[in-house]
Design a protein around this motif. Structure first.
Motif, PDB file in Angstrom:
ATOM      1  N   THR A  18       0.786  -1.238   0.000  1.00  0.00           N
ATOM      2  CA  THR A  18       0.000   0.000   0.000  1.00  0.00           C
ATOM      3  C   THR A  18       0.815   1.284   0.000  1.00  0.00           C
ATOM      4  OG1 THR A  18      -0.157  -0.018   2.418  1.00  0.00           O
ATOM      5  CG2 THR A  18      -1.925  -1.128   1.190  1.00  0.00           C
ATOM      6  N   GLU A  19       2.026   1.266   0.491  1.00  0.00           N
ATOM      7  CA  GLU A  19       2.822   2.492   0.553  1.00  0.00           C
ATOM      8  C   GLU A  19       3.414   2.795  -0.823  1.00  0.00           C
ATOM      9  OE1 GLU A  19       2.972   4.595   3.247  1.00  0.00           O
ATOM     10  OE2 GLU A  19       1.502   3.208   4.062  1.00  0.00           O
ATOM     11  N   ILE A  20       3.305   4.040  -1.241  1.00  0.00           N
ATOM     12  CA  ILE A  20       3.741   4.430  -2.580  1.00  0.00           C
ATOM     13  C   ILE A  20       5.257   4.361  -2.720  1.00  0.00           C
ATOM     14  CG2 ILE A  20       3.842   6.367  -4.197  1.00  0.00           C
ATOM     15  CD1 ILE A  20       1.112   7.243  -3.031  1.00  0.00           C
ATOM     16  N   ASN A  21       5.971   4.889  -1.728  1.00  0.00           N
ATOM     17  CA  ASN A  21       7.434   4.939  -1.781  1.00  0.00           C
ATOM     18  C   ASN A  21       8.040   4.327  -0.530  1.00  0.00           C
ATOM     19  OD1 ASN A  21       7.796   6.507  -4.226  1.00  0.00           O
ATOM     20  ND2 ASN A  21       6.909   8.205  -3.082  1.00  0.00           N
TER      21      ASN A  21
END
Length: 190
Positions: A18-21
């Protein structure tokens, strides 16, 4: 016996989805021998039940502090998940074999940067660093070995706290504490 590692694996996997970066970005807090704290964001590169591993220049500020005071804390914060994990423990250097294995997986430019950077030292200008980098790239055309001043630190956990945000700041906090015989687990007030 219950351990914190299945829950860590689950939360870490969710963050990876879920975390973009950089879902492996973690704040690393160290302190000098006289207790002056320092915190920075680093990338967790591996973990298992023995501990949580980050890599760096052994002459950097963080490494100097770890050598003076071999205790640290990690703090993962995944804002979109409304979760944190705090890991407290002692710190030990990884083996040369483990450091070599990880270093071999790094992109060539990152490998060269490990040689070229005098991490945490004053730099006269960017051109000086870029010249050092170009020199390393020329010096090692076929493969860049791990510098002797570069390795990893393993945070060996003594406490792992899982924090889940709840409405009204009535957060859920679960604390695992390592004992001589395994782990104890309990809840903390928000």
């Amino acid at each position: 016996m219950e351990t914190p590692f299945p829950q860590f694996a689950s939360w870490f996997a969710t963050a990876a989805e879920t975390e973009i970066n950089d879902p492996n970005a973690v704040s690393l807090a160290t302190a000098t021998a006289d207790g002056r704290p320092s915190v920075r964001v680093v990338l967790l590169k591996s973990w298992d039940e023995q501990g949580f591993v980050v890599y760096t220049n052994l002459e950097s500020r963080k490494s100097r502090e770890i050598k003076e005071n071999p205790h640290a804390q990690l703090n993962f914060h995944w804002k979109s998940q409304r979760r944190q994990i705090r890991i407290t423990g002692s710190v030990e250097q990884v083996s040369d074999q483990e450091a070599d294995s990880y270093f071999a997986t790094r992109p060539r430019l990152s490998q060269a940067g490990a040689w070229a950077s005098l991490q945490s030292q004053p730099m006269p200008d960017r051109a000086t660093f870029e010249a050092r980098l170009a020199d390393i790239m020329r010096r090692y055309p076929a493969g860049i070995p791990r510098p002797p001043h570069w390795s990893g630190w393993r945070i060996v956990p003594t406490e792992i706290e899982f924090w889940q945000d709840r409405d009204g700041r009535l957060h859920e906090r679960t604390l695992f504490t390592r004992t001589d015989t395994g782990w104890t687990v309990g809840m903390l007030y928000p």
